[in-house]
Design a protein around this motif. Sequence first.
Motif, mmCIF file in Angstrom:
data_model
loop_
_atom_site.group_PDB
_atom_site.id
_atom_site.type_symbol
_atom_site.label_atom_id
_atom_site.label_comp_id
_atom_site.label_asym_id
_atom_site.label_seq_id
_atom_site.Cartn_x
_atom_site.Cartn_y
_atom_site.Cartn_z
ATOM 1 N N ASP A 1 14.623 36.432 60.866
ATOM 2 C CA ASP A 1 15.031 37.371 59.814
ATOM 3 C C ASP A 1 16.367 38.033 60.139
ATOM 4 O OD1 ASP A 1 12.697 36.835 58.376
ATOM 5 O OD2 ASP A 1 11.590 38.416 59.409
ATOM 6 N N ARG A 2 16.606 38.309 61.403
ATOM 7 C CA ARG A 2 17.886 38.898 61.816
ATOM 8 C C ARG A 2 19.038 37.926 61.576
ATOM 9 N NH1 ARG A 2 17.431 43.043 66.631
ATOM 10 N NH2 ARG A 2 15.381 43.857 66.157
ATOM 11 N N ILE A 3 18.793 36.658 61.848
ATOM 12 C CA ILE A 3 19.849 35.654 61.653
ATOM 13 C C ILE A 3 20.110 35.447 60.162
ATOM 14 C CG2 ILE A 3 20.478 33.243 62.043
ATOM 15 C CD1 ILE A 3 19.045 33.525 64.782
ATOM 16 N N VAL A 4 19.081 35.457 59.344
ATOM 17 C CA VAL A 4 19.276 35.386 57.889
ATOM 18 C C VAL A 4 20.118 36.569 57.425
ATOM 19 C CG1 VAL A 4 18.110 35.573 55.652
ATOM 20 C CG2 VAL A 4 17.221 34.005 57.384
ATOM 21 N N GLU B 1 23.788 36.557 55.558
ATOM 22 C CA GLU B 1 24.001 37.228 54.275
ATOM 23 C C GLU B 1 25.097 38.292 54.358
ATOM 24 O OE1 GLU B 1 19.597 36.901 52.242
ATOM 25 O OE2 GLU B 1 19.983 38.583 53.594
ATOM 26 N N GLU B 2 25.128 39.024 55.453
ATOM 27 C CA GLU B 2 26.072 40.141 55.573
ATOM 28 C C GLU B 2 27.476 39.715 55.983
ATOM 29 O OE1 GLU B 2 24.162 42.888 58.255
ATOM 30 O OE2 GLU B 2 22.406 43.019 56.946
ATOM 31 N N THR B 3 27.582 38.695 56.843
ATOM 32 C CA THR B 3 28.890 38.374 57.422
ATOM 33 C C THR B 3 29.357 36.936 57.200
ATOM 34 O OG1 THR B 3 28.031 37.663 59.576
ATOM 35 C CG2 THR B 3 28.442 40.039 59.272
ATOM 36 N N ALA C 1 25.301 31.729 62.554
ATOM 37 C CA ALA C 1 24.042 31.902 61.824
ATOM 38 C C ALA C 1 23.814 30.742 60.866
ATOM 39 C CB ALA C 1 24.052 33.228 61.060
ATOM 40 N N LEU C 2 24.860 30.285 60.194
ATOM 41 C CA LEU C 2 24.738 29.150 59.279
ATOM 42 C C LEU C 2 24.273 27.908 60.023
ATOM 43 C CD1 LEU C 2 25.173 27.959 56.422
ATOM 44 C CD2 LEU C 2 27.530 27.468 57.125
ATOM 45 N N ILE C 3 24.905 27.607 61.146
ATOM 46 C CA ILE C 3 24.524 26.434 61.945
ATOM 47 C C ILE C 3 23.072 26.561 62.394
ATOM 48 C CG2 ILE C 3 24.926 25.219 64.129
ATOM 49 C CD1 ILE C 3 27.945 26.038 63.753
ATOM 50 N N TRP C 4 22.692 27.698 62.929
ATOM 51 C CA TRP C 4 21.338 27.913 63.439
ATOM 52 C C TRP C 4 20.299 27.696 62.339
ATOM 53 C CZ3 TRP C 4 16.967 30.962 63.058
ATOM 54 C CH2 TRP C 4 16.155 31.049 64.184
ATOM 55 N N LEU C 5 20.545 28.283 61.178
ATOM 56 C CA LEU C 5 19.573 28.191 60.088
ATOM 57 C C LEU C 5 19.466 26.774 59.532
ATOM 58 C CD1 LEU C 5 20.401 31.573 58.370
ATOM 59 C CD2 LEU C 5 18.222 30.969 59.471
ATOM 60 N N VAL C 6 20.589 26.120 59.303
ATOM 61 C CA VAL C 6 20.546 24.759 58.754
ATOM 62 C C VAL C 6 19.906 23.801 59.758
ATOM 63 C CG1 VAL C 6 21.940 22.815 57.919
ATOM 64 C CG2 VAL C 6 22.461 25.145 57.166
ATOM 65 N N ASP C 7 20.202 23.962 61.044
ATOM 66 C CA ASP C 7 19.563 23.126 62.061
ATOM 67 C C ASP C 7 18.049 23.286 62.070
ATOM 68 O OD1 ASP C 7 21.780 21.775 63.016
ATOM 69 O OD2 ASP C 7 22.102 23.130 64.718
ATOM 70 N N ARG C 8 17.574 24.403 61.583
ATOM 71 C CA ARG C 8 16.131 24.652 61.524
ATOM 72 C C ARG C 8 15.541 24.382 60.145
ATOM 73 N NH1 ARG C 8 18.507 26.560 65.451
ATOM 74 N NH2 ARG C 8 17.518 27.007 67.439
ATOM 75 N N LYS D 1 35.115 31.566 53.917
ATOM 76 C CA LYS D 1 35.387 32.989 54.138
ATOM 77 C C LYS D 1 35.350 33.791 52.841
ATOM 78 C CE LYS D 1 40.364 32.499 54.048
ATOM 79 N NZ LYS D 1 41.613 32.618 54.759
ATOM 80 N N ASP D 2 35.554 33.132 51.694
ATOM 81 C CA ASP D 2 35.500 33.802 50.392
ATOM 82 C C ASP D 2 34.267 33.429 49.583
ATOM 83 O OD1 ASP D 2 38.030 35.031 50.814
ATOM 84 O OD2 ASP D 2 39.009 33.158 50.276
ATOM 85 N N ALA D 3 33.384 32.631 50.174
ATOM 86 C CA ALA D 3 32.192 32.162 49.453
ATOM 87 C C ALA D 3 31.203 33.317 49.236
ATOM 88 C CB ALA D 3 31.515 31.045 50.237
ATOM 89 N N ARG D 4 30.407 33.139 48.214
ATOM 90 C CA ARG D 4 29.352 34.115 47.907
ATOM 91 C C ARG D 4 28.008 33.412 48.077
ATOM 92 N NH1 ARG D 4 27.789 36.239 42.093
ATOM 93 N NH2 ARG D 4 25.925 37.325 42.708
ATOM 94 N N ILE D 5 27.201 33.869 49.011
ATOM 95 C CA ILE D 5 25.884 33.278 49.241
ATOM 96 C C ILE D 5 24.985 33.713 48.093
ATOM 97 C CG2 ILE D 5 23.875 33.214 50.745
ATOM 98 C CD1 ILE D 5 25.845 33.612 53.093
ATOM 99 N N GLU D 6 24.388 32.732 47.451
ATOM 100 C CA GLU D 6 23.485 32.998 46.325
ATOM 101 C C GLU D 6 22.032 33.073 46.787
ATOM 102 O OE1 GLU D 6 24.789 33.639 43.417
ATOM 103 O OE2 GLU D 6 26.822 32.931 43.796
ATOM 104 N N THR D 7 21.583 32.049 47.526
ATOM 105 C CA THR D 7 20.187 31.970 47.940
ATOM 106 C C THR D 7 20.092 31.254 49.284
ATOM 107 O OG1 THR D 7 19.573 31.689 45.609
ATOM 108 C CG2 THR D 7 17.876 31.226 47.231
ATOM 109 N N ILE D 8 19.179 31.715 50.110
ATOM 110 C CA ILE D 8 18.840 31.018 51.356
ATOM 111 C C ILE D 8 17.362 30.628 51.221
ATOM 112 C CG2 ILE D 8 18.650 31.162 53.862
ATOM 113 C CD1 ILE D 8 20.797 33.397 53.726
ATOM 114 N N PHE D 9 17.107 29.332 51.256
ATOM 115 C CA PHE D 9 15.730 28.824 51.106
ATOM 116 C C PHE D 9 15.124 28.562 52.459
ATOM 117 C CE2 PHE D 9 18.064 27.336 47.380
ATOM 118 C CZ PHE D 9 17.253 27.795 46.357
#
Length: 91
Positions: free
Chosen positions: A5-8, A12-14, A19-26, A83-91
């Motif tokens: 949850d901290r990595i998510v 989302e915040e930064t 964090a992106l690599i860690w989450l996608v790898d999982r 760097k300018d992207a907007r995260i919509e959803t993390i599944f």
Amino acid sequence: MELHDRIVAELEETRSLAALIWLVDRGREVEFSAEGKGYFLSRSKAGKYVSLWESKTEQSFGSVEELLERAKVSGRPFLAAWKDARIETIF
């Protein structure tokens, strides 16, 4: 708060690349928008290890790191657009 949850929250915040690599790898998937277009980053049904989709167009790579280095977002390198992207959803 658990580590996952901290990595998510960090993603989302930064928009942290670590964090992106860690989450996608999982196995997590990320929907984001950049330059007015929607993108979907996923391991499921990827031609290789991970894919970046824009509509029905797939870019597929052997690792998340390779995607970060070689993928294009609206014709720009992924890292420049992220760097300018907007995260919509993390599944």
